[in-house]
Design a protein around this motif. Structure first.
Motif: not given
Ligand SMILES: Nc1ncnc2c1ncn2[C@@H]1O[C@H](COP(=O)(O)OP(=O)(O)O)[C@@H](O)[C@H]1O
Ligand SMILES: [Mg+2]
Length: 623
Positions: A475-501
């Protein structure tokens, strides 16, 4: 009225929402629950929750169930209804509902605007030029009529004078003035010849003044006075126009000279009737001609204005109207070389520039719309994935919970059962053979069989709840981390959080189960997001630790941190500081278990009040 969500849940009563947009977090709409107006408004404000094309269907107002909603629908007062709030809701709702498209102004409308009459350029020019022509031609007519009148009168005067002189000369031809009767006859003859002469007097001058010698109208006296008579005695001719009782005539007095001295005078009264008739005729024709020329000039001017001014203006107007109708201005065809021609040239250049610009704009909009569609589709897919992940996460948590319960049961029930089985065996050995009758042996056998059966059931249950590991992969953890970040990103606009990868590329792979490792990252990320207040920041980092042959995944947040007391318990099952219904307390427990299964370890750095960092270390796969 039901709203369908990606997961199929969410019956919302009372309102229908049209255009169910992608990216809508339908978790907020509970099955069968009524959606409040505040909810609708906050949905509208929160671009992540609801796309701008969401709006309640106003035709369903009659179906409203909440009391304040019924007040809003104008159904009168209902107990528990807050009219002020209902009015506020209605205003907000009106602001949300789509407005009818604005109609383009009708360019054909001519009369409006505060009751004022709007004249076109053509009408203004026609009116103005007609006025000018009217004033100028009336002036000319008036002046020329005056001149004509004066010329006619002068002519008449001259003729009258000449006539009076001739008569005076004829009378003064002899050596002395003829007697009265002879003159009387002469006068009668003269009057016959010249019908325009109304009166003819012959006067003599003597020491007493003037004496009327002969006249055709002896009783009618002409308007001459003594000073006129003196002037005539000096040899001058007196003439004047006289108007009396609407009657207009000329009176002339000319001297009669006998042997070089003025002996008398001839006074003549001429009728001005002919000259008046002449003047009236001239007036009639002058006015008629002026009127006709005015009409003619007006018509010609209108036609000229129409051709020279109105037609080009109309072409410009049509071109501009075409732009108002379909947004693209049309070129103008004006072939003249005057200012309109130059204007048309510039206008057409401008139109061409606008057309180019519109085309470019259209292309860019099409590109942007395509990009937007693409993004929307991506968000749609990510939402479905996110929902699936969340579902799987809670499923995993439930499984872990049942596993944990089974373990407890195995421990609490299995241990005494094993002890019972052991004691039974000892009992069978310790009992004297005399006591081991056939009946006792049979009963002990039954007890042993049943206990063994219970132990077997418990172990089967444990087997069923135990996770069955699938075949591990790289498993390539960098790809996994990026994919997982994209999964939750849509929910962050409402929460006004910045997610950096900050995921390093080219990291060594990790041997393990991708799903479970993603669950680890998702658990830690969800916790970090939950703990961080709006405008906070969450950062995920991956890096390799070459010295130790490890890969590190760090998830840091600027949230509330974890107190030292809580830190001791967070990896325990069922430990949660979240409100009931929001946390199971199993996330970190499962995370730790999965990390352990992957032969890794998990570490925590946390400062209460300033944030936490969870670090997961996993052994790198040797290449
Ligand atoms: N990043 C974090 N910041 C602050 N507290 C945290 C963080 N991660 C976990 N915790 C604490 O650990 C507890 C247990 O977490 P977890 O096992 O995931 O259960 P749950 O999230 O369901 O509460 C949480 O309730 C929270 O108090
Ligand atoms: Mg959690």
């Amino acid at each position: 009225m039901a709203v369908s969500s990606p997961a199929g849940n969410g019956g919302v009563s009372g309102w229908r929402f049209t255009k169910c947009a992608a990216g809508t977090r339908m978790r907020s709409l509970r099955p069968g629950s009524a959606l409040s107006f505040d909810g609708i408004i906050s949905f509208e404000r929160d671009p992540h929750m609801v796309s701008s094309s969401w709006y309640p269907d106003l035709t369903r107002v009659s179906e409203l169930r909440a009391p304040r909603c019924r007040a809003l629908a104008g159904r009168g007062t209902v107990p528990g209804c807050d009219p002020q709030r209902a009015r506020r809701d209605r205003d907000a709702l009106a602001a949300l509902s789509p407005r009818p498209p604005r109609r383009a102004p009708d360019r054909r409308r001519r009369v409006t605007g505060g009751g004022r009459l709007r004249l076109s350029v053509r009408h203004k020019l026609t009116l103005f030029s007609t006025l000018v022509i009217l004033v100028v031609s009336s002036g000319f007519t008036w002046v020329s009529l005056g001149l004509a009148r004066r010329a006619i009168e002068e002519d008449l005067q001259n003729r009258a004078i000449i006539y009076a002189r001739e008569v005076a000369a004829a009378i003064g031809g002899g050596r002395a003035l003829e007697s009265g009767p002879a003159l009387q006859q002469l006068i009668a003859r003269l009057l016959e010849i010249r019908t325009s002469v109304l009166q003819l007097d012959v006067l003599t001058f003597d020491a007493d003044g003037t004496t009327l010698v002969a006249s055709n109208e002896p009783r009618s006296q002409l308007s001459f006075n003594w000073s006129d008579a003196e002037d005539v005695q000096r040899g001058r001719v007196i003439s004047r126009a006289v108007s009396r009782d609407k009657e207009h005539h000329w009176e002339v007095m000319a001297p009669i000279t006998l042997q070089g001295a003025v002996a008398g005078a001839v006074a003549v009264k001429f009728s001005a009737q002919r000259s008046d008739q002449l003047i009236r005729r001239i007036q009639f024709w002058a006015l008629t001609l002026a009127g006709v020329s005015l009409v003619l000039m007006g018509v010609l001017m209108t036609v000229a204005i129409q051709i020279v001014v109105d037609r080009p203006i109309r072409r410009f107007m049509d071109a501009i109207s075409a732009a108002a109708d379909d947004g693209a201005p049309a070129p103008v065809t004006v072939t003249t070389t005057d200012e309109f021609g130059v204007l048309a040239e510039h206008f057409n250049e401008m139109v061409a520039r606008i057309a180019r610009f519109s085309e470019e704009l259209r292309t860019r909009i099409a590109e942007a719309t395509g990009e937007l569609d693409h993004r929307v589709r991506q968000v749609e897919q990510l939402n479905v994935l996110l929902y699936e992940m969340q579902r799987r996460l809670s499923h995993a948590e439930r499984l872990a919970l049942s596993g944990r319960v089974m373990a407890e049961v195995a421990h609490e029930v299995g241990t005494p059962l094993h002890s019972v089985a052991g004691h039974l065996e000892l009992l069978r050995k310790d009992l004297p053979p005399a006591l081991l009758s056939e009946d006792v042996t049979r009963r002990l056998g039954i007890i042993e069989t049943q206990v063994a059966r219970v132990i077997e059931i418990i172990s089967r249950l444990l087997d069923a709840t135990r996770r069955v590991p699938s075949e591990p992969t790289a498993v390539d953890v960098s790809t996994l981390v990026r994919d997982t970040a994209e999964l939750v990103r849509p929910g962050l606009a409402g929460a006004r959080l910045t997610l950096d990868v900050r995921a390093e590329s080219g990291l060594p792979a990790v041997l393990g189960q991708r799903d479970q490792l993603q669950q680890v990252i998702l658990n830690l990320l969800t916790n970090a997001i939950d703990a961080t207040a709006p405008d906070g920041r969450v950062e995920m980092t991956t890096r390799s630790r070459p010295g130790q042959d490890e890969v590190e995944i760090a998830i840091a947040d600027t949230g509330r941190g974890i107190s030292p007391a809580d830190r001791k318990h967070i990896f325990e099952p069922f430990f949660s500081t979240k409100e009931a219904g929001h946390g199971t307390g199993l996330g970190l427990f499962i995370t730790a278990e999965i990390v352990r299964e992957h032969k890794g370890r998990i570490e925590l750095d946390s400062d209460e009040g300033s944030g936490s960092t969870f670090r997961v270390y996993l052994p790198a796969l040797r290449s």
